[in-house]
Design a protein around this motif. Sequence first.
Motif, PDB file in Angstrom:
ATOM      1  N   SER A  24      31.440  23.110  48.874  1.00  0.00           N
ATOM      2  CA  SER A  24      30.687  22.647  49.815  1.00  0.00           C
ATOM      3  C   SER A  24      29.215  22.282  49.434  1.00  0.00           C
ATOM      4  CB  SER A  24      30.168  23.186  50.951  1.00  0.00           C
ATOM      5  OG  SER A  24      29.084  24.662  50.609  1.00  0.00           O
ATOM      6  N   GLU A  25      28.887  22.552  48.351  1.00  0.00           N
ATOM      7  CA  GLU A  25      27.241  22.242  47.457  1.00  0.00           C
ATOM      8  C   GLU A  25      27.585  20.572  47.287  1.00  0.00           C
ATOM      9  OE1 GLU A  25      24.576  24.768  45.959  1.00  0.00           O
ATOM     10  OE2 GLU A  25      25.898  25.744  45.556  1.00  0.00           O
ATOM     11  N   ILE A  26      26.557  19.792  47.253  1.00  0.00           N
ATOM     12  CA  ILE A  26      25.869  18.838  46.303  1.00  0.00           C
ATOM     13  C   ILE A  26      25.432  18.831  45.403  1.00  0.00           C
ATOM     14  CG2 ILE A  26      24.251  16.651  45.981  1.00  0.00           C
ATOM     15  CD1 ILE A  26      24.486  17.275  49.657  1.00  0.00           C
ATOM     16  N   PRO A  27      26.031  18.271  44.261  1.00  0.00           N
ATOM     17  CA  PRO A  27      26.246  18.641  43.078  1.00  0.00           C
ATOM     18  C   PRO A  27      25.141  17.787  42.165  1.00  0.00           C
ATOM     19  CG  PRO A  27      27.621  16.712  42.953  1.00  0.00           C
ATOM     20  CD  PRO A  27      27.626  17.128  44.442  1.00  0.00           C
ATOM     21  N   ASN A  28      23.692  18.876  42.909  1.00  0.00           N
ATOM     22  CA  ASN A  28      22.499  18.023  42.282  1.00  0.00           C
ATOM     23  C   ASN A  28      21.783  19.116  41.125  1.00  0.00           C
ATOM     24  OD1 ASN A  28      21.975  20.171  43.583  1.00  0.00           O
ATOM     25  ND2 ASN A  28      21.012  18.824  45.439  1.00  0.00           N
ATOM     26  N   ILE A  38      26.575  21.797  38.871  1.00  0.00           N
ATOM     27  CA  ILE A  38      28.288  20.382  38.412  1.00  0.00           C
ATOM     28  C   ILE A  38      29.278  21.604  37.229  1.00  0.00           C
ATOM     29  CG2 ILE A  38      27.651  18.779  36.700  1.00  0.00           C
ATOM     30  CD1 ILE A  38      25.119  17.652  38.121  1.00  0.00           C
ATOM     31  N   ASP A  39      28.421  22.331  36.523  1.00  0.00           N
ATOM     32  CA  ASP A  39      29.416  23.008  35.117  1.00  0.00           C
ATOM     33  C   ASP A  39      30.111  23.456  36.165  1.00  0.00           C
ATOM     34  OD1 ASP A  39      29.474  23.788  32.814  1.00  0.00           O
ATOM     35  OD2 ASP A  39      29.055  25.616  33.583  1.00  0.00           O
ATOM     36  N   ALA A  40      30.092  24.271  37.409  1.00  0.00           N
ATOM     37  CA  ALA A  40      30.971  25.394  38.534  1.00  0.00           C
ATOM     38  C   ALA A  40      31.794  24.580  38.899  1.00  0.00           C
ATOM     39  CB  ALA A  40      30.066  25.858  39.357  1.00  0.00           C
ATOM     40  N   GLN A  41      31.621  23.436  39.407  1.00  0.00           N
ATOM     41  CA  GLN A  41      32.351  23.061  40.417  1.00  0.00           C
ATOM     42  C   GLN A  41      33.657  22.230  39.017  1.00  0.00           C
ATOM     43  OE1 GLN A  41      30.322  19.758  42.971  1.00  0.00           O
ATOM     44  NE2 GLN A  41      30.508  21.093  44.127  1.00  0.00           N
ATOM     45  N   ALA A  42      33.045  21.997  38.000  1.00  0.00           N
ATOM     46  CA  ALA A  42      33.764  21.449  37.073  1.00  0.00           C
ATOM     47  C   ALA A  42      34.938  22.253  36.350  1.00  0.00           C
ATOM     48  CB  ALA A  42      33.045  20.768  35.815  1.00  0.00           C
ATOM     49  N   LYS A  43      34.741  23.687  36.156  1.00  0.00           N
ATOM     50  CA  LYS A  43      35.035  24.160  35.850  1.00  0.00           C
ATOM     51  C   LYS A  43      35.886  25.613  37.126  1.00  0.00           C
ATOM     52  CE  LYS A  43      32.002  25.248  31.860  1.00  0.00           C
ATOM     53  NZ  LYS A  43      31.309  26.026  30.954  1.00  0.00           N
TER      54      LYS A  43
END
Length: 255
Positions: A147-151, A156-161
Amino acid sequence: MLSEYGQIFNTVEGNTSFYADPKPDTIKKWYQAVPEDFKFTFKIPRRFSHDMALQYCQDDLKVWLDLFSPLFPKIGQVMLQLPKSCSPEYLHRIEKFCALLPEELNLGVEVRHLGFFDKGNNERSYNQFLMKHNYNRIMMDTRPLFSEIPNTEAVIDAQAKKPKVPLHVIATSNAPIIRYVGTSNLKDNRAFYKPWLNKIRLWLEEGKTPYVFFHTADNYDAPLLARQFIADLGLDHNVSLPFPAEKEAKQNSLF
């Protein structure tokens, strides 16, 4: 650090075992570092689940189980995390591998292929397999993270993994596992985990023993998220809260 952790929390998600085997002396130190009622939940090594695809690993698995056997009295569950490539067509392979584990160990299984979330025959067969053998379906709740904006680099790293899979809430045995990946703003998590509060209260009333693990993008605030959740859970019986006031300053330095 583990000894300090064990004074506050009653379980830990043993992620290091997923990547490497500890030395026998380390196993003994882990056993001695925590109270008698503390429960470890170690991940089964990825070499079995990912590299060997659950095949031809019986001898190697026995070696791993022998290594961890001194810790069996304090192991609440072992966790089998399967790769995204492991689809429902491999359910029979999953069954054969799980049958190699000793009955004295509770097992939680985490799937990431979307076929296991189809609300049809694939998911039904999977859940029936888990219920038949009293295995726990691990529920990965990554809604807050995504739900977070990857800023930030951490997000960014967590959403990728982290896996972005549907959340299907079901207790297939007596110790359901929830892996909750929170949003960076602690208060914003309340909207996401509010339904979990009632579900966990219900499971406890039914005599189940749910395991709840908290993560955040960088895990710095994970202990604070755990404390907030336990406070909101508001159980009447004796539950030790993470970070009692007299220990908060000391424990914050550990993370």
